[in-house]
Design an enzyme around this catalytic site. Structure first.
Site, PDB file in Angstrom:
ATOM      1  N   GLN A  96       0.901  -1.302   0.178  1.00 26.27           N
ATOM      2  CA  GLN A  96       0.088  -0.200  -0.066  1.00 26.27           C
ATOM      3  C   GLN A  96       1.075   1.338  -0.127  1.00 26.27           C
ATOM      4  OE1 GLN A  96      -2.493  -0.081   3.558  1.00 26.27           O
ATOM      5  NE2 GLN A  96      -0.726   0.230   4.782  1.00 26.27           N
ATOM      6  N   HIS A 100       0.811  -4.420   2.998  1.00 24.69           N
ATOM      7  CA  HIS A 100      -0.595  -4.665   3.688  1.00 24.69           C
ATOM      8  C   HIS A 100      -0.837  -6.126   4.187  1.00 24.69           C
ATOM      9  CE1 HIS A 100      -5.398  -4.136   3.236  1.00 24.69           C
ATOM     10  NE2 HIS A 100      -5.121  -5.070   4.131  1.00 24.69           N
ATOM     11  N   PHE A 153      -2.553  -4.825  13.605  1.00 23.23           N
ATOM     12  CA  PHE A 153      -2.613  -4.954  12.039  1.00 23.23           C
ATOM     13  C   PHE A 153      -2.003  -6.168  11.811  1.00 23.23           C
ATOM     14  CE2 PHE A 153      -1.152  -2.628   8.092  1.00 23.23           C
ATOM     15  CZ  PHE A 153      -2.139  -3.405   7.237  1.00 23.23           C
ATOM     16  N   GLU A 212      -3.707  -9.700  10.023  1.00 26.77           N
ATOM     17  CA  GLU A 212      -3.140 -10.440   8.978  1.00 26.77           C
ATOM     18  C   GLU A 212      -2.923 -11.706   9.162  1.00 26.77           C
ATOM     19  OE1 GLU A 212      -3.506  -8.804   5.735  1.00 26.77           O
ATOM     20  OE2 GLU A 212      -4.452  -7.240   6.688  1.00 26.77           O
ATOM     21  N   HIS A 227      -5.315 -14.269   7.129  1.00 25.73           N
ATOM     22  CA  HIS A 227      -4.438 -14.872   6.041  1.00 25.73           C
ATOM     23  C   HIS A 227      -3.127 -15.950   6.367  1.00 25.73           C
ATOM     24  CE1 HIS A 227      -6.776 -11.807   3.449  1.00 25.73           C
ATOM     25  NE2 HIS A 227      -6.435 -11.292   4.401  1.00 25.73           N
TER      26      HIS A 227
END
Ligand code: 5GP
Ligand code: 5GP
Length: 229
Positions: free
Chosen positions: A36, A63, A113, A117, A121
């Site tokens: 990003q 990101h 954050f 993630e 993911h």
């Protein structure tokens, strides 16, 4: 004879179980490495907050590294029990702060954050990565690309100017060897701006590949602002 038959049956059972586990464990075909541009994250109505460690460098940040399937679908939140544990990445924290900064409000230290993630993911790639390996791989892949240098050395600079989609893609292809999918967002005045770049990585999380399928992120139009940060 009976003993040989028995050991053959045991072998077959072991192989079947191993194959089943492999199929269950790798439920994706490749990764998106998503970068990003902080200037674009911030330059919207929603605005942004610098992390507690201070304003990040004017460079592309990570990101996420997202397992994805060839049909465009993707697994998520694969191991709710495997929560993010910062102590497993203590040696990577200064690199994460520099290269995977959080810009969401209120200001944070990044742990939220990174935890999001990893849990959404990273846990879906447990066949290749433990937590440390996941963050290390994303950092390595980002560094390997050198996207900002590829852009600026081809005259595409974060100076608030406007560029065409082919200028942006061409510059990155020229400098990195790979053409990203470019996602745009809108600045406060409604102009399309360079927000995220998607690169594809093989299922081992090792090397960049051509993308098997393009993501569904917002496309750009042909007049793209590259805001300063
Ligand atoms: P995703 O969109 O990856 O599922 O979720 C991103 C989450 O991380 C959102 O909840 C978002 O608020 C949070 N987040 C924290 N910092 C950042 C940042 O710098 N960029 C983005 N895109 N999301 C961030
Ligand atoms: P958005 O709707 O903001 O584009 O995406 C929200 C979140 O959904 C992303 O931050 C990411 O976590 C997930 N996501 C969106 N599109 C994709 C995709 O194509 N592949 C994967 N693996 N995740 C995605």
């Amino acid at each position: 004879m009976a003993a040989a038959r028995l050991s053959l049956s045991i072998l077959l059972v072991v192989l079947a179980v191993a194959a089943g586990q492999r199929a269950a464990a790798q439920d994706y075909d490749f990764f998106y490495l998503v970068l990003q541009w902080p200037g674009s994250y911030c330059d919207t109505k929603q605005s942004c907050c610098y992390p507690k460690s201070g304003k990040p460098a004017a460079d592309f940040g990570i990101h996420g590294l997202w397992p994805n399937r060839d049909d465009g679908s993707y697994p998520q939140n694969c191991s709710p029990d495997n929560a993010f544990n910062p102590s497993k990445v203590s040696d990577l924290l200064s690199s994460l702060r520099a290269k995977w900064p959080t810009l969401a409000c209120p200001s944070g230290d990044g742990l939220k954050f990174w935890g999001h993630e990893w849990e959404k993911h990273g846990t879906c790639a447990a066949n290749v990565f433990d937590e440390h390996g996941y963050f290390q791989a994303a950092l390595r892949l980002r560094d390997q690309l050198g996207v900002l240098a590829a852009l600026t050395s081809n005259g595409v600079k974060p100076d608030g100017g406007y560029y065409t989609l082919s200028q942006i893609k061409g510059a990155i292809q020229d400098g990195t060897g790979f053409e990203p999918y470019v996602e745009c967002n809108r600045d406060e005045a409604g102009n399309s701006q360079l927000y995220q770049l998607y690169f594809c990585v093989d299922a081992a999380g090792d090397s960049f590949v051509e993308c098997p399928v393009l993501p569904s992120g917002r496309p750009c139009g042909n007049r793209i602002e590259f805001p300063a940060f």
